[in-house]
Design an enzyme around this catalytic site. Structure first.
Site, PDB file in Angstrom:
ATOM      1  N   ALA A   1       0.930  -1.090  -0.370  1.00 23.01           N
ATOM      2  CA  ALA A   1       0.477  -0.041   0.310  1.00 23.01           C
ATOM      3  C   ALA A   1       0.996   0.905   0.353  1.00 23.01           C
ATOM      4  O   ALA A   1       2.419   1.394   0.668  1.00 23.01           O
ATOM      5  CB  ALA A   1      -0.552   0.001   1.522  1.00 23.01           C
ATOM      6  N   HIS A   2       0.062   2.124  -0.921  1.00 24.07           N
ATOM      7  CA  HIS A   2       1.324   3.695  -0.628  1.00 24.07           C
ATOM      8  C   HIS A   2       1.840   4.107   1.317  1.00 24.07           C
ATOM      9  O   HIS A   2       2.652   4.171   0.640  1.00 24.07           O
ATOM     10  CB  HIS A   2      -0.291   4.762  -0.712  1.00 24.07           C
ATOM     11  CG  HIS A   2       0.509   6.159  -0.745  1.00 24.07           C
ATOM     12  ND1 HIS A   2       0.570   6.892   0.002  1.00 24.07           N
ATOM     13  CD2 HIS A   2       1.531   6.692  -1.272  1.00 24.07           C
ATOM     14  CE1 HIS A   2       1.078   7.619  -0.222  1.00 24.07           C
ATOM     15  NE2 HIS A   2       1.490   8.402  -1.076  1.00 24.07           N
ATOM     16  N   ALA A   3       1.096   3.963   2.231  1.00 29.01           N
ATOM     17  CA  ALA A   3       1.654   4.361   2.744  1.00 29.01           C
ATOM     18  C   ALA A   3       2.938   3.158   3.614  1.00 29.01           C
ATOM     19  O   ALA A   3       2.989   3.670   4.177  1.00 29.01           O
ATOM     20  CB  ALA A   3       0.403   3.711   4.500  1.00 29.01           C
TER      21      ALA A   3
END
Length: 356
Positions: A308-310
Site C-alpha cells: 500500500a501507498h502508506a
C-alpha cells in the site's frame, strides 16, 4: 515519439526500460508502446492508429520517468496512472494527466523529503489485463530483509491493494515451505508457488531483490512492473518490542519505533488538524497524503498491506508504519501519546507527550 514497449530503452524511463527487458527475456508483459515526448502534442494524431494496432482495449496509461522505479526511489504513486481507458479520447486525456503529474504538490513533497525529483515522464500505454487476481510479490521480506518470497494478493485488479483500501491475503514462501490462506484465497497454493518461481527468475534477471506487480488472467501470470526494493530494512528491525499498554495491532509495514501524539485524520478536509511530529492515524492514504507523511513521526492505517501507498512511502521516508490496524481511528484519540512499533506491528500507550 512512439516506441514499441519491447524496444524501450533508458531514455523512455526506468519503468518502460524494465518492462522491455522483461519482454525480451520471455516474461508475459502486456503489449504496449511508449510516448517519449508527451509535451510535444504531435503524438495526438498518431494515437488512434497506435491503439488500433494494440487491439480493442481497454488500456492502462502509466508514467515512466527517469529514475522512477529505480534503485534509489520508486516515487510511490506520486505520478498519475489511469486504468481502463476505453477510447482514444480517454487515453489522450490520461496521457496529458500523466505528463503533468510531475508538477503536483505531492510529487514536490516527496522530492523534498527524499531528494529525488521526478523528471517529466514518458508515458506507457498498455493493453489492460482482465485480472482474476492481482497484487505484489517481494523477493525479499520488505521489512525484515529475510530471504523469503512475500506475496500479497486480492481478487480482481490490484489498484485497490496499492491504494490500501483493502487488506490483502498474504503468502510467505521460504524454499519448499509456505504459509498463507487455505481456501477462499485470491490465489491457490499452486499459483502462489508458480508466482514465487516467476519472481525468483525476475530477481535473477535484474540481479537484486525485486518488488513486482502481477496479475493472473486465465491461468497466466502477467508481469505489470518490476523494480528494486528501494528501502533496505534498518537496524531498528532487530530491537525488542517497546513496553506499554497495547492499544491496537496490525501488519508490520515499515520498521522502527517512534512516539508522538496521535493525529486522527478522517480525510483531506481535515489535513489542517495534523502537525509535524505527530503520528498520522487514518483509514488509508493516497499520494495526496504525501505532504503529511513527509512530516509524520509514524503512520497507522486501518486497512492495507506491505504494498500500500502508506507502507511504501513510510519505508522510503524511514518512518515506522503499522497497517491493517482494525479500529485504530476509534481506539486512538486525537492527541493521545502513542508509540508505534513498525517492526512488530503494534501501537502502545506512550509516556506523557507534550501535545502541539
Amino acid at each position: 515519439m512512439f516506441v514499441a514497449l519491447s524496444d524501450a530503452s533508458a531514455r523512455c524511463g526506468t519503468k518502460a526500460a524494465n518492462l522491455a527487458r522483461l519482454l525480451r527475456a520471455g516474461f508475459a508483459v502486456p503489449d504496449g508502446f511508449v510516448i517519449t515526448d508527451p509535451c510535444a502534442r504531435g503524438w495526438e494524431r498518431e494515437l488512434a492508429p497506435a491503439l488500433r494496432a494494440l487491439g480493442r482495449g481497454p488500456f492502462a496509461v502509466r508514467s515512466s520517468a527517469l529514475g522512477e522505479d529505480g534503485s534509489a526511489a520508486s516515487f510511490a504513486g506520486q505520478l498519475h496512472t489511469t486504468l481502463n481507458a476505453a477510447s482514444p479520447t480517454e487515453v489522450a486525456e490520461a496521457v496529458r494527466r500523466v505528463s503533468g503529474s510531475a508538477g503536483s504538490g505531492q510529487a514536490a513533497a516527496y522530492a523534498a523529503r527524499t531528494g529525488h525529483l521526478a523528471s517529466e515522464p514518458s508515458v506507457i500505454v498498455q493493453v489492460m489485463v482482465a485480472a482474476e487476481a492481482a497484487g505484489v510479490v517481494f523477493t525479499r521480506h520488505p521489512v525484515t530483509g529475510v530471504d523469503e518470497v512475500v506475496i500479497e494478493a486480492t481478487a480482481g485488479l490490484g489498484d485497490r491493494l496499492v491504494a490500501g483500501v483493502v487488506t490483502p491475503q498474504r503468502w510467505i514462501l521460504d524454499g519448499e515451505t509456505s504459509s498463507g490462506p487455505h481456501g477462499g484465497g485470491a490465489l491457490t497454493a499452486r499459483q502462489a508457488h508458480d508466482l514465487a518461481q516467476v519472481a525468483r527468475r525476475i530477481e535473477d534477471l535484474f540481479g537484486c531483490p525485486q518488488d513486482i506487480e502481477w496479475a493472473v488472467a486465465e491461468g497466466r501470470v502477467w508481469v505489470l512492473q518490476a523494480r528494486p526494493i528501494t528501502a533496505a530494512p534498518r537496524a531498528a528491525a532487530r530491537t525488542a518490542a517497546p513496553a506499554g499498554q497495547l492499544l491496537v495491532a496490525g501488519t508490520a509495514a515499515s520498521p522502527g519505533t517512534a512516539s508522538g501524539p496521535a493525529r486522527v485524520i478522517t480525510g483531506p478536509d481535515h489535513f489542517d488538524r495534523f502537525t509535524p511530529g505527530g503520528v498520522l492515524v487514518c483509514r488509508t492514504t493516497s499520494p495526496v497524503w504525501t505532504p503529511l507523511l513527509a512530516h509524520a513521526a509514524a503512520v497507522v492505517t486501518e486497512t492495507g498491506g506491505m504494498l500500500a501507498h502508506a507502507a511504501i512511502v513510510a519505508r522510503e521516508f524511514a518512518i515506522p508504519a503499522v497497517l491493517a490496524a482494525e479500529g485504530a481511528m476509534t481506539v486512538l484519540t486525537h492527541g493521545q501519546p502513542v508509540t508505534v512499533d513498525g517492526t512488530h506491528g503494534t501501537v502502545t500507550a506512550a509516556d506523557e507527550w507534550t501535545d502541539r
